[in-house]
Enzyme design. Structure first.
Site, PDB file in Angstrom:
ATOM      1  N   GLN A  62       0.806  -1.222   0.000  1.00  0.00           N
ATOM      2  CA  GLN A  62       0.000   0.000   0.000  1.00  0.00           C
ATOM      3  C   GLN A  62       0.838   1.270   0.000  1.00  0.00           C
ATOM      4  O   GLN A  62       0.335   2.338  -0.339  1.00  0.00           O
ATOM      5  CB  GLN A  62      -0.947  -0.026   1.208  1.00  0.00           C
ATOM      6  CG  GLN A  62      -1.961  -1.159   1.120  1.00  0.00           C
ATOM      7  CD  GLN A  62      -2.880  -1.229   2.324  1.00  0.00           C
ATOM      8  OE1 GLN A  62      -2.573  -1.907   3.298  1.00  0.00           O
ATOM      9  NE2 GLN A  62      -4.005  -0.547   2.268  1.00  0.00           N
ATOM     10  N   HIS A  78       1.077  -9.365   4.329  1.00  0.00           N
ATOM     11  CA  HIS A  78      -0.063  -8.450   4.388  1.00  0.00           C
ATOM     12  C   HIS A  78      -0.749  -8.454   3.020  1.00  0.00           C
ATOM     13  O   HIS A  78      -0.464  -7.627   2.157  1.00  0.00           O
ATOM     14  CB  HIS A  78       0.384  -7.042   4.790  1.00  0.00           C
ATOM     15  CG  HIS A  78      -0.757  -6.168   5.241  1.00  0.00           C
ATOM     16  ND1 HIS A  78      -0.783  -5.544   6.485  1.00  0.00           N
ATOM     17  CD2 HIS A  78      -1.922  -5.823   4.629  1.00  0.00           C
ATOM     18  CE1 HIS A  78      -1.922  -4.845   6.597  1.00  0.00           C
ATOM     19  NE2 HIS A  78      -2.631  -4.992   5.466  1.00  0.00           N
ATOM     20  N   ASN A 129      -1.580 -11.216   7.984  1.00  0.00           N
ATOM     21  CA  ASN A 129      -2.587 -10.192   8.248  1.00  0.00           C
ATOM     22  C   ASN A 129      -3.959 -10.635   7.732  1.00  0.00           C
ATOM     23  O   ASN A 129      -4.094 -11.012   6.565  1.00  0.00           O
ATOM     24  CB  ASN A 129      -2.202  -8.888   7.533  1.00  0.00           C
ATOM     25  CG  ASN A 129      -3.231  -7.785   7.774  1.00  0.00           C
ATOM     26  OD1 ASN A 129      -3.335  -7.264   8.871  1.00  0.00           O
ATOM     27  ND2 ASN A 129      -3.999  -7.452   6.745  1.00  0.00           N
ATOM     28  N   GLU A 130      -4.926 -10.609   8.618  1.00  0.00           N
ATOM     29  CA  GLU A 130      -6.329 -10.862   8.262  1.00  0.00           C
ATOM     30  C   GLU A 130      -6.516 -12.082   7.365  1.00  0.00           C
ATOM     31  O   GLU A 130      -6.968 -11.955   6.207  1.00  0.00           O
ATOM     32  CB  GLU A 130      -6.954  -9.625   7.611  1.00  0.00           C
ATOM     33  CG  GLU A 130      -7.021  -8.438   8.553  1.00  0.00           C
ATOM     34  CD  GLU A 130      -7.804  -7.260   7.997  1.00  0.00           C
ATOM     35  OE1 GLU A 130      -8.141  -7.261   6.798  1.00  0.00           O
ATOM     36  OE2 GLU A 130      -8.111  -6.338   8.781  1.00  0.00           O
TER      37      GLU A 130
HETATM   38  C1  FCB Z   1      -7.653  -3.842   6.545  1.00  0.00           C
HETATM   39  C2  FCB Z   1      -6.311  -4.078   5.898  1.00  0.00           C
HETATM   40  C3  FCB Z   1      -5.506  -2.824   5.687  1.00  0.00           C
HETATM   41  C4  FCB Z   1      -6.381  -1.671   5.256  1.00  0.00           C
HETATM   42  C5  FCB Z   1      -7.567  -1.510   6.166  1.00  0.00           C
HETATM   43  C6  FCB Z   1      -8.472  -0.365   5.810  1.00  0.00           C
HETATM   44  O1  FCB Z   1      -8.522  -4.855   6.152  1.00  0.00           O
HETATM   45  O2  FCB Z   1      -5.539  -4.957   6.687  1.00  0.00           O
HETATM   46  O3  FCB Z   1      -4.491  -3.102   4.779  1.00  0.00           O
HETATM   47  O4  FCB Z   1      -6.732  -1.800   3.947  1.00  0.00           O
HETATM   48  O5  FCB Z   1      -8.313  -2.683   6.197  1.00  0.00           O
END
Ligand code: FCB
Length: 401
Positions: A23, A117, A160-161
């Protein structure tokens, strides 16, 4: 909810801001996301391009975080750069990220380092992505390559997520014509692969003294608005809880929360014109963080420390950013007062950056000119810096929920 309690944050509480490589760095040409931005296959409107040029300007980003008064910075290492071809890690890129970690230390910033990420190397995508036969072996090869530079890093987020990654994979299968149902569960095969990758990484990372590892979960705060408790619990399990459960026994869990998801008879109730919404189209819901912390702590039975690795708002109104964050942090203070073990708050994001297909939503404490890359610190960043230095004096008590 109003509170008259002074906010008490434990000594060593982390106050920082988060970013992610794809990003902010720019020209992440070896990644699957870059490839999809450029071949149109994922229907993404904008390309990341030079992003914020943080690949070169990271010292300036760290200086800003330090000058604001923050004591932590979360960023990610880019797998596609570190392993541009399978079996051939890049010493130069490892050195780049080692210097970033050292750069944090030199500025009194605790590094919170994410290994994955959202983006993977394009070569993994070509081989079938996360569900391909060798994906886990490739990921562990990458983790082995970065181990030496993680010496002295106290917090490492493996993935991440994973829930959003698996959800995005499931949504892509439905195409981009908007015909997908309002509730799509995350892809179970991708979930399984990510869970295994996380577990392998955790084992490798345990060899680094003083390093805590965990993954981060997007808490969607699934709330019953008509679907009934059983269906709501089932949706919450599929979207969030199965990933929270994996963290039992981890060193920490990263909590990321922005809004909530209301379940109705027809599935998910999308925020409508009557709801106050952010630039993401998400419901403006600053209680998201408190809800997520309480839900996560209850689910884990208090056994795993929590770290807020993301929370913030996409808005062009910087006062709204302050109001939202103020209210979210008041909720965090209430959770802390109730004994929930939260070790820090990392705001998303330090910079206005590339929001996975679009440049429109602005989450940053700092604006970035897309041509000159000049950084402009917003009033919310200065407010957040004051909050980090003296939370009790800075938080406006009793903000409306
Ligand atoms: C999350 C992401 C991050 C960003 C936020 C707004 O899902 O981990 O990279 O985009 O949302």
């Amino acid at each position: 909810m109003a509170t008259s309690q002074p906010a008490a944050f434990p000594d060593g509480f982390l106050w920082g801001a988060s970013t992610a490589a794809h990003q902010v760095e720019g020209n992440n040409v070896g990644s699957d996301f870059w490839q999809a931005e450029n071949d149109g296959s994922w229907g993404l409107p904008d390309r990341s391009g030079d992003a914020c040029d943080s690949l070169h300007r990271w010292p300036e980003d760290l200086d800003i975080a330090h000058d604001l008064g923050l004591n932590a910075y979360r960023f990610s290492i880019e797998w596609a750069r570190v392993v541009p071809a399978p079996g051939h890690p890049s010493p130069a890129m490892l050195d780049h990220y080692r210097r970033m970690i050292e750069g944090c230390g030199q500025r009194g910033l605790t590094p919170v380092v994410t290994l994955h990420h959202f983006t993977s190397p394009a070569w993994l995508r070509a081989a079938g992505g996360w569900t391909s036969e060798k994906a886990i072996a490739h990921f562990t090869e990458y983790v082995r390559a970065v181990l030496p530079i993680l010496d002295g890093v106290p917090w490492v987020c493996t993935i991440n997520e994973p829930n959003m990654l698996a959800l995005m994979a499931a949504r892509r299968k439905h195409g981009h014509d908007g015909s997908a149902p309002s509730f799509v569960p995350p892809d179970p095969d991708v979930s399984l692969a990510l869970t295994r990758a996380h577990e392998e990484a955790r084992e490798l990372l345990a060899s680094v003294p003083g390093l805590r590892s965990g993954w981060t979960v997007a808490n969607q705060n699934v709330q019953d608005h008509g679907a009934g408790p059983d269906r709501t619990a089932e949706m919450s399990y599929l979207l969030d809880d199965q990933y929270i459960d994996v963290a039992k026994g981890d060193d920490f869990l990263g909590v990321q929360a922005y809004s909530r998801l209301r379940t109705g008879e027809q599935g998910v109730i999308a925020p409508g014109p009557a709801d106050r919404r952010t630039m993401m189209g998400w419901e403006y819901y600053p209680r998201a963080l408190e809800d997520a912390l309480r839900h996560t702590a209850a689910r884990l039975g208090g056994s795993t420390p929590l770290l807020v690795t993301e929370n913030g708002i996409a808005t062009s109104d910087d006062d709204e950013r302050i109001a939202y964050t103020n209210e979210a942090v008041l909720g965090l203070a209430r959770a802390l007062a109730d004994g929930i073990d939260v070790r820090g708050y990392l705001h998303w994001s330090l910079l206005d950056n590339y929001e996975w297909g679009s440049w429109e939503p602005t989450f940053g404490l700092v604006a970035v000119d897309r041509t000159t890359f000049r950084r402009t610190v917003k009033p919310s960043a200065r407010w957040f810096g004051r909050l980090a230095k003296s939370p009790a004096a800075t938080l406006r008590q009793g903000a409306a929920s």
